[in-house]
Motif scaffolding. Structure first.
Motif, PDB file in Angstrom:
ATOM      1  N   SER A  45       0.841  -1.188   0.000  1.00 33.79           N
ATOM      2  CA  SER A  45       0.000   0.000   0.000  1.00 33.79           C
ATOM      3  C   SER A  45       0.879   1.242   0.000  1.00 33.79           C
ATOM      4  N   THR A  46       0.512   2.210  -0.853  1.00 34.18           N
ATOM      5  CA  THR A  46       1.247   3.466  -0.948  1.00 34.18           C
ATOM      6  C   THR A  46       0.253   4.613  -0.974  1.00 34.18           C
ATOM      7  N   VAL A  47       0.491   5.621  -0.145  1.00 32.29           N
ATOM      8  CA  VAL A  47      -0.381   6.780  -0.142  1.00 32.29           C
ATOM      9  C   VAL A  47      -0.216   7.546  -1.455  1.00 32.29           C
ATOM     10  N   ILE A  48      -1.333   8.083  -1.969  1.00 33.91           N
ATOM     11  CA  ILE A  48      -1.302   8.878  -3.200  1.00 33.91           C
ATOM     12  C   ILE A  48      -2.135  10.138  -2.990  1.00 33.91           C
ATOM     13  N   CYS A  49      -1.836  11.166  -3.750  1.00 31.65           N
ATOM     14  CA  CYS A  49      -2.647  12.395  -3.764  1.00 31.65           C
ATOM     15  C   CYS A  49      -3.032  12.818  -2.354  1.00 31.65           C
ATOM     16  N   ASP A  50      -2.063  13.119  -1.540  1.00 35.58           N
ATOM     17  CA  ASP A  50      -2.377  13.360  -0.141  1.00 35.58           C
ATOM     18  C   ASP A  50      -1.688  14.608   0.378  1.00 35.58           C
ATOM     19  N   SER A  51      -2.337  15.240   1.336  1.00 35.72           N
ATOM     20  CA  SER A  51      -1.728  16.400   1.985  1.00 35.72           C
ATOM     21  C   SER A  51      -1.279  16.069   3.407  1.00 35.72           C
ATOM     22  N   LEU A  52      -1.633  14.903   3.908  1.00 34.60           N
ATOM     23  CA  LEU A  52      -1.295  14.502   5.279  1.00 34.60           C
ATOM     24  C   LEU A  52       0.117  13.925   5.384  1.00 34.60           C
ATOM     25  N   PHE A  53       0.471  13.041   4.453  1.00 34.73           N
ATOM     26  CA  PHE A  53       1.747  12.332   4.515  1.00 34.73           C
ATOM     27  C   PHE A  53       2.702  12.787   3.417  1.00 34.73           C
ATOM     28  N   LYS A  54       3.982  12.864   3.765  1.00 28.34           N
ATOM     29  CA  LYS A  54       5.010  12.960   2.724  1.00 28.34           C
ATOM     30  C   LYS A  54       5.165  11.593   2.085  1.00 28.34           C
ATOM     31  N   THR A  55       5.131  10.584   2.936  1.00 31.58           N
ATOM     32  CA  THR A  55       5.203   9.203   2.463  1.00 31.58           C
ATOM     33  C   THR A  55       4.475   8.300   3.454  1.00 31.58           C
ATOM     34  N   LEU A  56       3.858   7.270   2.922  1.00 30.86           N
ATOM     35  CA  LEU A  56       3.273   6.207   3.729  1.00 30.86           C
ATOM     36  C   LEU A  56       3.251   4.962   2.865  1.00 30.86           C
ATOM     37  N   GLU A  57       4.053   3.994   3.252  1.00 35.57           N
ATOM     38  CA  GLU A  57       4.113   2.726   2.527  1.00 35.57           C
ATOM     39  C   GLU A  57       4.080   1.585   3.534  1.00 35.57           C
ATOM     40  N   THR A  58       3.263   0.602   3.228  1.00 36.44           N
ATOM     41  CA  THR A  58       3.263  -0.627   4.009  1.00 36.44           C
ATOM     42  C   THR A  58       3.355  -1.793   3.041  1.00 36.44           C
ATOM     43  N   SER A  59       4.050  -2.825   3.467  1.00 39.09           N
ATOM     44  CA  SER A  59       4.078  -4.038   2.652  1.00 39.09           C
ATOM     45  C   SER A  59       4.042  -5.257   3.556  1.00 39.09           C
ATOM     46  N   PHE A  60       3.276  -6.221   3.091  1.00 39.27           N
ATOM     47  CA  PHE A  60       3.205  -7.538   3.701  1.00 39.27           C
ATOM     48  C   PHE A  60       3.666  -8.516   2.638  1.00 39.27           C
ATOM     49  N   ILE A  61       4.685  -9.290   2.962  1.00 48.48           N
ATOM     50  CA  ILE A  61       5.170 -10.319   2.044  1.00 48.48           C
ATOM     51  C   ILE A  61       5.035 -11.657   2.767  1.00 48.48           C
ATOM     52  N   PHE A  62       4.357 -12.583   2.101  1.00 48.37           N
ATOM     53  CA  PHE A  62       4.113 -13.899   2.677  1.00 48.37           C
ATOM     54  C   PHE A  62       4.831 -14.952   1.846  1.00 48.37           C
ATOM     55  N   SER A  63       5.583 -15.816   2.506  1.00 53.52           N
ATOM     56  CA  SER A  63       6.215 -16.943   1.824  1.00 53.52           C
ATOM     57  C   SER A  63       5.866 -18.217   2.588  1.00 53.52           C
ATOM     58  N   GLU A  64       5.962 -19.338   1.890  1.00 54.79           N
ATOM     59  CA  GLU A  64       5.578 -20.624   2.479  1.00 54.79           C
ATOM     60  C   GLU A  64       6.372 -20.925   3.743  1.00 54.79           C
ATOM     61  N   GLY A  65       5.674 -21.470   4.735  1.00 56.68           N
ATOM     62  CA  GLY A  65       6.337 -21.941   5.939  1.00 56.68           C
ATOM     63  C   GLY A  65       6.832 -23.358   5.739  1.00 56.68           C
ATOM     64  N   LYS A  66       7.600 -23.857   6.692  1.00 58.93           N
ATOM     65  CA  LYS A  66       8.126 -25.215   6.589  1.00 58.93           C
ATOM     66  C   LYS A  66       7.081 -26.254   6.956  1.00 58.93           C
ATOM     67  N   GLN A  67       6.091 -25.855   7.751  1.00 59.58           N
ATOM     68  CA  GLN A  67       5.004 -26.757   8.138  1.00 59.58           C
ATOM     69  C   GLN A  67       3.739 -26.373   7.372  1.00 59.58           C
ATOM     70  N   PRO A  68       2.816 -27.324   7.196  1.00 61.45           N
ATOM     71  CA  PRO A  68       1.553 -26.986   6.529  1.00 61.45           C
ATOM     72  C   PRO A  68       0.815 -25.869   7.281  1.00 61.45           C
ATOM     73  N   ASP A  69       0.116 -25.035   6.545  1.00 66.15           N
ATOM     74  CA  ASP A  69      -0.687 -23.943   7.104  1.00 66.15           C
ATOM     75  C   ASP A  69       0.118 -22.989   7.985  1.00 66.15           C
ATOM     76  N   THR A  70       1.346 -22.737   7.579  1.00 69.26           N
ATOM     77  CA  THR A  70       2.174 -21.709   8.213  1.00 69.26           C
ATOM     78  C   THR A  70       2.783 -20.866   7.106  1.00 69.26           C
ATOM     79  N   CYS A  71       3.273 -19.700   7.492  1.00 73.91           N
ATOM     80  CA  CYS A  71       3.983 -18.878   6.515  1.00 73.91           C
ATOM     81  C   CYS A  71       4.970 -17.974   7.222  1.00 73.91           C
TER      82      CYS A  71
END
Length: 160
Positions: free
Chosen positions: A75-101
């Motif tokens: 997520s990146t903020v756009i067209c905004d007067s509140l933030f100079k910058t706002l970025e969040t990222s979630f990266i998910f990769s496989e876990g070693k056990q089933p149903d984990t990451c």
């Protein structure tokens, strides 16, 4: 201000992706999020208006959310007067056990206003700890108990 962590969690990356990508629901479980409305959605991109409230401050901003199922929500903020910058990222990769990451979370933001910045410094630690916890709690609400206890975060970067 910047925060980055990684950890192993007890949900599949598909389930966590679905929780994080559901921006319209943020108002129901993200602390301080008072409204979250998706007003455009095409392919792997959503545009959303979010309102945040840290009493006595209430502000709104627009974000572009880019998703690559089941691995990335950024997520990146756009067209905004509140933030100079706002970025969040979630990266998910496989876990070693089933149903984990493996979760890699990154947040970076800077307010344009020095008043907002001073206020944010007071609560930054509380906010970053609450954010990932809110998504994990939402996953439990939707999908039940995790398959393994979530690891404590390994903090990779912290700058307030």
């Amino acid at each position: 201000m910047e925060y980055e962590e990684k950890r192993i969690i007890g949900y599949s990356r598909q389930r966590m992706f679905d929780v994080v990508a559901d921006v319209a629901e943020y108002k129901h479980f993200i602390p301080w999020c008072r409204d979250s409305t998706v007003f455009d959605s095409k392919d792997n991109t959503k545009l959303a208006k979010l309102s945040i409230g840290f009493p006595p401050i209430m502000e709104s901003y627009t974000s572009r959310v880019i998703m690559l199922r089941p691995s990335i929500v950024k997520s990146t903020v756009i067209c905004d007067s509140l933030f100079k910058t706002l970025e969040t990222s979630f990266i998910f990769s496989e876990g070693k056990q089933p149903d984990t990451c493996h979760l890699h979370y990154h947040l970076q933001f800077e307010f344009k206003s020095s008043l907002h910045a001073q206020f944010a410094h007071l609560f930054f630690d509380k906010v970053v700890k609450a954010m990932v916890g809110a998504f994990l709690n939402r996953a439990e609400e939707l999908h039940g108990k995790p398959t393994i206890p979530h690891e404590k975060p390994q903090i990779l970067h912290y700058q307030s």
